[in-house]
Structures are given as C-alpha cells and as structure tokens.
Design a protein around this motif. Structure first.
Motif, PDB file in Angstrom:
ATOM      1  N   GLU A 196      39.579 -14.779  -4.823  1.00 29.73           N
ATOM      2  CA  GLU A 196      40.885 -14.507  -5.430  1.00 29.73           C
ATOM      3  C   GLU A 196      41.154 -13.006  -5.509  1.00 29.73           C
ATOM      4  OE1 GLU A 196      42.496 -14.388  -9.884  1.00 29.73           O
ATOM      5  OE2 GLU A 196      41.851 -16.398  -9.274  1.00 29.73           O
ATOM      6  N   ILE A 197      40.176 -12.239  -5.945  1.00 26.80           N
ATOM      7  CA  ILE A 197      40.344 -10.784  -6.072  1.00 26.80           C
ATOM      8  C   ILE A 197      40.572 -10.151  -4.701  1.00 26.80           C
ATOM      9  CG2 ILE A 197      39.153  -8.646  -6.697  1.00 26.80           C
ATOM     10  CD1 ILE A 197      37.808 -10.369  -8.946  1.00 26.80           C
ATOM     11  N   THR A 198      39.877 -10.645  -3.695  1.00 28.19           N
ATOM     12  CA  THR A 198      40.058 -10.132  -2.334  1.00 28.19           C
ATOM     13  C   THR A 198      41.477 -10.416  -1.839  1.00 28.19           C
ATOM     14  OG1 THR A 198      37.711 -10.451  -1.878  1.00 28.19           O
ATOM     15  CG2 THR A 198      39.175 -10.230   0.032  1.00 28.19           C
ATOM     16  N   ILE A 199      41.959 -11.614  -2.090  1.00 29.97           N
ATOM     17  CA  ILE A 199      43.324 -11.974  -1.680  1.00 29.97           C
ATOM     18  C   ILE A 199      44.350 -11.102  -2.414  1.00 29.97           C
ATOM     19  CG2 ILE A 199      45.077 -13.808  -1.802  1.00 29.97           C
ATOM     20  CD1 ILE A 199      42.749 -15.791  -1.223  1.00 29.97           C
ATOM     21  N   VAL A 200      44.126 -10.874  -3.705  1.00 25.60           N
ATOM     22  CA  VAL A 200      45.030 -10.014  -4.480  1.00 25.60           C
ATOM     23  C   VAL A 200      45.024  -8.597  -3.908  1.00 25.60           C
ATOM     24  CG1 VAL A 200      45.339  -8.897  -6.727  1.00 25.60           C
ATOM     25  CG2 VAL A 200      44.962 -11.364  -6.605  1.00 25.60           C
ATOM     26  N   ALA A 201      43.845  -8.080  -3.593  1.00 20.13           N
ATOM     27  CA  ALA A 201      43.747  -6.710  -3.056  1.00 20.13           C
ATOM     28  C   ALA A 201      44.440  -6.603  -1.701  1.00 20.13           C
ATOM     29  CB  ALA A 201      42.282  -6.290  -2.941  1.00 20.13           C
ATOM     30  N   VAL A 239      46.907   7.776  -4.569  1.00 15.70           N
ATOM     31  CA  VAL A 239      47.005   7.292  -5.945  1.00 15.70           C
ATOM     32  C   VAL A 239      47.399   5.816  -5.949  1.00 15.70           C
ATOM     33  CG1 VAL A 239      48.241   7.579  -8.124  1.00 15.70           C
ATOM     34  CG2 VAL A 239      47.552   9.584  -6.827  1.00 15.70           C
ATOM     35  N   ASP A 240      48.265   5.410  -5.019  1.00 14.38           N
ATOM     36  CA  ASP A 240      48.662   4.009  -4.918  1.00 14.38           C
ATOM     37  C   ASP A 240      47.466   3.133  -4.544  1.00 14.38           C
ATOM     38  OD1 ASP A 240      51.353   4.699  -5.466  1.00 14.38           O
ATOM     39  OD2 ASP A 240      51.678   5.173  -3.353  1.00 14.38           O
ATOM     40  N   VAL A 266      45.480   0.027  -6.604  1.00 16.56           N
ATOM     41  CA  VAL A 266      45.026  -1.277  -6.095  1.00 16.56           C
ATOM     42  C   VAL A 266      43.570  -1.502  -6.500  1.00 16.56           C
ATOM     43  CG1 VAL A 266      44.493  -2.636  -4.025  1.00 16.56           C
ATOM     44  CG2 VAL A 266      46.637  -1.387  -4.168  1.00 16.56           C
ATOM     45  N   ALA A 267      42.756  -0.479  -6.345  1.00 20.64           N
ATOM     46  CA  ALA A 267      41.349  -0.590  -6.732  1.00 20.64           C
ATOM     47  C   ALA A 267      41.228  -0.851  -8.231  1.00 20.64           C
ATOM     48  CB  ALA A 267      40.594   0.678  -6.337  1.00 20.64           C
ATOM     49  N   PHE A 290      38.396  -8.304 -11.685  1.00 19.64           N
ATOM     50  CA  PHE A 290      36.980  -8.660 -11.620  1.00 19.64           C
ATOM     51  C   PHE A 290      36.349  -8.655 -13.017  1.00 19.64           C
ATOM     52  CE2 PHE A 290      32.519  -7.451 -11.492  1.00 19.64           C
ATOM     53  CZ  PHE A 290      32.003  -8.510 -10.754  1.00 19.64           C
ATOM     54  N   CYS A 291      36.621  -7.607 -13.774  1.00 22.29           N
ATOM     55  CA  CYS A 291      36.052  -7.505 -15.120  1.00 22.29           C
ATOM     56  C   CYS A 291      36.551  -8.632 -16.018  1.00 22.29           C
ATOM     57  CB  CYS A 291      36.385  -6.154 -15.737  1.00 22.29           C
ATOM     58  SG  CYS A 291      35.516  -4.785 -14.952  1.00 22.29           S
ATOM     59  N   SER A 292      37.818  -8.968 -15.878  1.00 24.91           N
ATOM     60  CA  SER A 292      38.381 -10.061 -16.668  1.00 24.91           C
ATOM     61  C   SER A 292      37.692 -11.379 -16.334  1.00 24.91           C
ATOM     62  CB  SER A 292      39.880 -10.162 -16.406  1.00 24.91           C
ATOM     63  OG  SER A 292      40.436 -11.241 -17.101  1.00 24.91           O
TER      64      SER A 292
END
Length: 165
Positions: A87-92, A108-109, A113-114, A121-123
C-alpha cells in the motif's frame, strides 16, 4: 479497566495538544520564512499528497487491531505487514506521478512524498504495537517524533533561505 483507559487517554490527549501546538508554531515559522507564495505551494503539495494517501489507504491498521489474539499468528502478521508495504509503495508511486503531472518536481516536493510515505509506514507499524496498549509510551514517542519533524522542517526551510541569499 476504566481507570486504565482514562489514564491512557490523558497521555494521548496531552500528547495531541503538545503536537498541535508544535505544528502550529512550526507552520508559523515556515510561513514567515517562506512567504505566502512558497508556503502556499508547500501547503497545496502536502495537501495533495495527503489526499492521495488517504484515498488509496486500505485502512489495514483497523484489521490489525481488531484481529483476535488467537488469529493473530506470525503468518497473518506477515501478510498484514506485506500488504501495508505494498500500500505504501502504491501511495508513493501515485504521489510521484501526481507530482510529475502537476509540475511539482523540486527536491522539496520529493522530500514531501518521502515524509508522507514514512508517516504512513509509522502509522501502520504503530497498529501492531497498539495491540498491547502501551499508550503512555506511544504518546511520548509520537510527541517526540512530531518535535523532531517540526524542527527538521524548520531547519530545511532555513537552509533553503540561506541558499537563496
């Protein structure tokens, strides 16, 4: 049990108030340092990335917390964790594509994203920990993380400002 929940709630509420105050102060510093145009660009980019992350989220953390202990086997934990990473990979990737399409390709943009990906990920990782209910530790750690991230954000903006002078 009620006493334990109230005690934990006090820690979480206090941590949330401190985090909100830190975010407010950090945003004021960013606004004054960047100016309205740059801060607006930053805010719109962050808002867009947050919308993408929220729309694409499968809310897997809820499943992790609600899974009964008897069913929360190492195999299930591994599946949840893998699904969260996907999921995180797809979001990124979706966020990166949105940045490209919208012409927001400054470093900065990409850093935003990072940051949004790391926050997701932390959530997700926190939900595994929340099953044991160490809310006092969670509140202290989250407040510490917010403090570090706000300070880092301000430091990055000051560094950008010095580079432009």
């Amino acid at each position: 049990m009620i006493r334990r929940v109230l005690f934990a709630g006090t820690h979480l509420a206090t941590g949330t108030i401190i985090q909100a105050l830190l975010a407010f102060a950090g945003n004021l510093i960013l606004l004054r340092t960047l100016g309205p145009n740059e801060f607006g660009r930053f805010a719109v980019t962050l808002a867009g990335l947050s919308v993408i992350a929220n729309v694409l989220s499968l809310r897997l953390g809820i499943l992790v917390i609600r899974t009964p202990d008897s069913a929360f086997t190492p195999e299930i934990q591994s599946r949840y964790f893998t699904a969260m990473l996907v999921e995180i990979t797809i979001v990124a990737v979706a966020s990166g594509l949105w940045l490209l399409v919208s012409g927001r390709t400054a470093w900065v943009d990409i850093l935003l994203v990072a940051a949004v990906s790391l926050q997701a990920f932390c959530s997700h990782a926190r939900t595994f920990w929340e099953r044991t209910m160490p809310y006092r530790i969670i509140a202290v750690m989250e407040t510490g993380v917010v403090t570090v991230t706000q300070a880092s954000g301000v430091a990055v903006v000051f560094e950008i400002g010095r580079a432009h002078v």
